[in-house]
Motif scaffolding. Structure first.
Motif, short mmCIF file in Angstrom:
data_model
loop_
_atom_site.label_atom_id
_atom_site.label_comp_id
_atom_site.label_asym_id
_atom_site.label_seq_id
_atom_site.Cartn_x
_atom_site.Cartn_y
_atom_site.Cartn_z
N LEU A 263 20.47 -17.29 55.21
CA LEU A 263 20.40 -16.73 56.12
C LEU A 263 21.02 -15.50 55.89
N THR A 264 19.65 -14.73 55.58
CA THR A 264 19.51 -13.26 54.96
C THR A 264 20.02 -12.09 56.73
N PHE A 265 19.96 -12.15 57.72
CA PHE A 265 21.30 -11.74 58.50
C PHE A 265 21.04 -12.06 59.51
N ASP A 266 22.65 -12.32 60.21
CA ASP A 266 23.36 -13.67 61.59
C ASP A 266 23.78 -12.70 62.22
N SER A 267 22.55 -12.05 63.35
CA SER A 267 23.16 -11.67 64.10
C SER A 267 23.47 -12.22 65.95
N GLY A 268 23.22 -13.77 65.69
CA GLY A 268 24.44 -15.40 65.87
C GLY A 268 23.29 -15.34 67.12
N GLY A 269 22.00 -14.88 67.62
CA GLY A 269 20.47 -14.73 68.26
C GLY A 269 21.04 -14.15 69.54
N ILE A 270 20.42 -15.37 70.98
CA ILE A 270 20.29 -15.46 71.84
C ILE A 270 22.55 -15.07 72.43
N SER A 271 22.68 -15.45 71.28
CA SER A 271 24.26 -16.71 71.99
C SER A 271 24.92 -15.52 70.68
N ILE A 272 25.40 -13.97 71.14
CA ILE A 272 24.82 -12.67 70.34
C ILE A 272 25.97 -11.85 69.41
#
Ligand code: BES
Ligand code: ZN
Ligand code: ZN
Length: 495
Positions: A263-272
């Motif tokens: 996972l090259t970057f994990d912003s968290g997605g919508i569950s930021i």
């Protein structure tokens, strides 16, 4: 980082003046008679410093000394080895790392290293010596301009009466894999993209005569990689599903499976995620990076076993098509997953990786590496990786390898009843466990659903061990390379 060359030599064979001469000192033991005879002035300097209590020879303590008119070395560096009764191979690894770091500070290019001569530097220890020197003097300078002409240690002569060149070189090969893993982790996510990981895998495969297959976003639907596809939807950066196949052992040899979270970057997605510390989520590919580090060593040393490596790789972002809480994804094995938190994305991409590898290959053992849960950092800090398994005797092999290499793992339970925590009301399972309860184990219980029955499997959560906020000994701040030495030791025992 370019790795220096080693030579192994008897005491008198040093060619030219060294920039630093490093040697080990026990806190409770005299220097060897040979050393005392060869270096009487150093011997008395050390005795004085110890008498005064300035140098106690505690593990990793150091003292730099200068000798007028000396043509052997510009300086001498004593490194404490601690008490002789508590000495073990990792003390040597640590002391060598301290020496390596000091050599960098002193801008030394030519280094000689002696660890109590015959007493200690046996062939088997020499591997730890070169690992310590290389891992300890690791730096990542790729994005900083520097006028400094000093580029690091260039040559190390290890002094020993026994022939230790082969274990020194082996330690160097192992460390080169650790260095690759660290470099991949240190590169920012705008450089170390899934494509970058795929290109690295291609280069390794070419060098090691491995078969490589890379699936792109367009292939995910027909392949059935619903977990990876769902997570990748929120990012415009092309995701990859990487498969490497190494056949070094023929039909009767064992086959090891490796899966790494890329996972090259994990912003968290919508569950930021909160913005403070979000930069650290460039490290969320360290599981994949460990697998690439391992495969790069395999390409070099060509062990007589077979290895299949799978790295699902994507960013977890918030684009217009991003997957959302409440969505349901279908993984490679057909199981449906209710998304309750888009930040629990690692397990979704690993689900496809684990199902794919276990359904398409007959494996004697499967290990996955992932920076999977914040909970493992709470439980174990940054010292041990968390290990969970469906096969105790397989886990025992890894626990042993962890003790031998000091690439440490600590087991968490994974009883069947933890499956209750990931039950969903609408799908087969959900991607979160019970709130604030055993988050690391819930993730392990989730992953187990995707490992085909009959495959001995260990899940290793490296969210803590994979990177450090503050460096120590042979692990600098940033990515550590956790998992690489652990698996190389397992591979050695499988040959
Ligand atoms: N990549 C993170 C885990 C992580 C946390 C790695 C800290 C390194 C340091 C993972 O994708 C994540 O966000 N996990 C969540 C899961 C939760 C939402 C169930 C977590 O641990 O908070
Ligand atoms: Zn996450
Ligand atoms: Zn993550």
């Amino acid at each position: 980082m370019s790795l220096f060359d080693f030579t192994s030599s008897k005491h008198k064979d040093l060619s030219g003046t060294q920039d630093a001469y490093i040697f080990g000192v026990f806190s409770d033991k005299e220097l060897s008679a040979e050393f005392q005879k060869e270096h009487p002035i150093l011997t008395s300097q050390i005795a004085l410093a110890m008498e005064n209590g300035e140098f106690k020879a505690e593990l990793n303590q150091s003292m730099v000394m200068y000798m007028p008119d000396c043509i052997t070395s510009k300086r001498y560096v004593a490194i404490g080895l601690g008490e002789s009764k508590s000495y073990n191979r990792d003390s040597l690894r640590q002391a060598a790392a301290t020496g390596g770091k000091l050599a960098l500070n002193l801008k030394a290019k030519k280094v000689a290293i002696e660890f109590m001569g015959e007493d200690i530097l046996k062939a088997a220890d020499a591997q730890a010596l070169s690992e310590g020197l290389i891992m300890g003097s690791y730096r990542f300078l790729e994005y900083q301009k520097s006028e400094d002409p000093y580029k690091g240690i260039e040559h190390v002569t290890a002094l020993s009466k026994s022939d230790i060149l082969a274990p020194l070189q082996y330690g160097k090969q192992i460390s080169a894999g650790v260095v690759l893993t660290r470099d991949l982790g240190n590169h920012p996510s705008n450089i170390a993209t899934p494509t970058y990981l795929a290109d690295t895998a291609e280069a390794i495969a070419k060098a090691g005569k491995m078969k490589i297959t890379i699936y792109d976003r367009e292939d995910f639907e027909k392949m059935g990689f619903g977990g990876l596809q769902g997570v990748a939807q929120g990012s415009d950066i092309p995701p990859k599903f990487i498969i490497m196949e190494y056949s070094g052992g023929g039909k009767n040899a064992k086959t090891l499976g490796l899966v790494g979270k890329g996972l090259t970057f994990d912003s968290g997605g919508i569950s930021i995620k909160p913005s403070a510390g979000m930069d650290e989520m460039k490290f969320d590919m360290l599981g994949g990076a460990a697998v690439l580090g391992i495969m790069s060593i395999v390409a070099e040393i060509k062990p007589k076993i077979n290895i299949i490596a799978v790295i699902p790789s994507t960013e977890n972002m918030n684009g217009g098509e991003a997957y959302k809480p409440g969505d349901i994804l279908t993984a490679y094995n057909g199981k449906t997953i209710e998304i309750l938190n888009t930040d629990a994305e690692g397990r979704l991409i690993l689900a496809d990786g684990l199902a794919y590898i276990t359904e398409n290959y007959q494996l004697d053992g499967l290990v996955d590496f992932a920076t999977l849960t914040g909970a493992v950092v709470v439980a174990l800090g940054h010292r041990y990786s968390g290990i969970m398994t469906n096969d105790q005797s397989f886990a025992d092999q890894l626990i042993k390898s962890g003790i031998d290499t000091q690439d440490r793992v600590w087991q968490m339970p994974l009883d069947d009843e933890y499956a209750q925590d990931i039950k969903s009301k609408i799908a087969d399972i959900k991607n979160t466990g019970a709130a604030r309860e055993a988050g690391t184990i819930a993730a392990g219980a989730f992953l187990r659903e995707f490992v085909k029955e009959g495959t001995p499997w260990c899940h290793i959560d490296i969210a803590g061990s994979g990177w450090l906020k503050k460096g120590r000994s042979y692990q600098p701040e940033g990515p550590t390379g956790a998992g690489v030495r652990l698996i190389m030791e397992l591979i050695k025992s499988w040959e």
